[in-house]
Scaffold this active site. Structure first.
Site: not given
Ligand code: UD1
Length: 343
Positions: A153, A126, A157
């Site tokens: 997690y 990742s 990795k």
């Molecule tokens: C997350 C994990 C990462 C993992 C990946 C797998 C964290 C900090 N990181 O990545 O280690 O490899 O998932 O797919 O959790 N967001 C919102 N509202 C929501 C959900 C997400 O605003 O309800 C935003 C988050 O703040 C982020 C973006 O959407 O900026 C993507 O979030 P997410 O899909 O959870 O992925 P990552 O955080 O990049």
């Protein structure tokens, strides 16, 4: 034809990869303990491909059962190792579950591959291993320094990558391809397979599609005060089908190209960063569905911005993420509609 063992092949990225492998003529054996996936995915794969992959309900940490998998399938030429626990928040609450599942499964596999003389492994890593890259490393390429993991997690990795390098050093016959995924999203264009989150989704896209479908009242956007053009976080969202195709390229390369490094690492992303607000607005535009959202505070441990420099994968692997994000978001919505019987 060569047989590929796909651990976690009933899961989200695994199932899409099984489809692409089978469509390229590979024989596939799925090993999955269904801890975070559903057996019905095999029906979807069969409908898409016209053949059913072989499936065994086995836990990759179970040495004895995995040993018999290799004994019964002496034609396995390579392994794609997806099987892992992947919920960041849960990993903070239950670190030992993550260290046990994610590390023991890889150690078990590598031991058995050594014993049964299976030389090739593709490992699902990742972009989390880069943490928040410094400005001069954006977009992030494979030479960027790795940062201390923000969650157990993420740490699994990093540790698993180290284990692969150490084992390859000790066993010259072992070859490995480490694929560092950015943010996989979307579903197969047939809407026959897709992501099946367990409970309330943590990841952005399943939350977006569930909100659009009326299962959740609103999306919470975590922060609009980041140092980005619109204040929301930036990620490199990659279509899961494009990602799946990269695994076929990786296997092809390991089986056919002699002149390559023993362990190769590739970033799998589009090379383009999109903000949370851009995703939300594009989703509404292409689906025509209103998505209620509010801006709330930052999520602990979130990275401000990261996107890939995929040049190495483009040139060495001969792979490129090419599906436009509009099409990808539509595929995610079509899958959600199919799940919820929405027309
Ligand atoms: C997350 C994990 C990462 C993992 C990946 C797998 C964290 C900090 N990181 O990545 O280690 O490899 O998932 O797919 O959790 N967001 C919102 N509202 C929501 C959900 C997400 O605003 O309800 C935003 C988050 O703040 C982020 C973006 O959407 O900026 C993507 O979030 P997410 O899909 O959870 O992925 P990552 O955080 O990049």
């Amino acid at each position: 034809m060569a047989r590929i063992l796909v651990t976690g092949g009933a899961g989200y990225i695994g199932s899409h990869t099984v489809v692409e492998l089978m469509q390229q003529g590979y024989e596939v054996l799925i090993v999955d303990n269904l801890s975070n996936s559903n057996i019905d995915v095999l029906d979807g794969i069969e409908q898409i491909v016209g053949r059913r992959p072989e499936f065994l309900n086995v836990d990759c940490c179970d040495y004895v059962q995995m040993d018999s998998v290799f004994i019964q399938h002496p034609d396995i030429v390579g392994v794609i190792h997806f099987a892992a626990s992947k919920a960041v928040g849960e990993s903070v609450q239950e670190p030992l579950k993550y260290y046990r599942n994610n590390i023991l499964s890889l150690v078990t596999l590598l031991s058995l591959m050594n014993e049964h003389k299976v030389p090739n492994i593709v490992f699902s890593s990742s972009c989390t291993v880069y943490g928040q890259p410094d400005k001069e490393h954006l977009p992030v390429d494979e030479t960027a320094p790795l940062k201390k993991a923000l969650s157990p997690y993420g740490n699994t990795k990093k540790i698993n990558e180290d284990i692969i390098f150490d084992q390859a050093h000790a066993c010259p016959q072992l070859h490995a391809t480490i694929l560092r995924y950015f943010n996989p999203i979307g579903a197969h264009p047939s809407a026959l397979i897709g992501e099946l989150p367990n409970g309330v989704p943590n990841n952005l896209l399943p939350f977006v599609t569930q909100t659009a479908a009326g299962l959740r009242s609103e999306l919470k956007i975590f922060g609009n005060d980041y140092n980005t053009p619109d204040g929301s976080c930036i990620r490199d969202y990659i279509y899961v089908v494009d990602l799946a195709k990269a695994h076929v390229k990786a296997i092809d390369r390991m089986l056919n190209v002699k002149d390559r490094e023993q362990v190769e690492v590739f970033n799998l992303g589009t090379g383009r960063g999109l903000s949370v607000l851009e995703i939300v607005n594009t989703f509404m535009k292409v689906t025509g569905v209103n998505l209620p959202y509010t801006i709330v505070g930052r999520r602990e441990g979130d990275i401000e911005q990261v996107w890939a420099e995929p040049h190495k994968a483009n040139t060495v692997l001969g792979w490129k993420a090419e599906t436009p994000v509009e099409e990808v978001l539509l595929s995610a919505w079509n899958w959600e509609k199919k799940l919820r019987n929405i027309n």
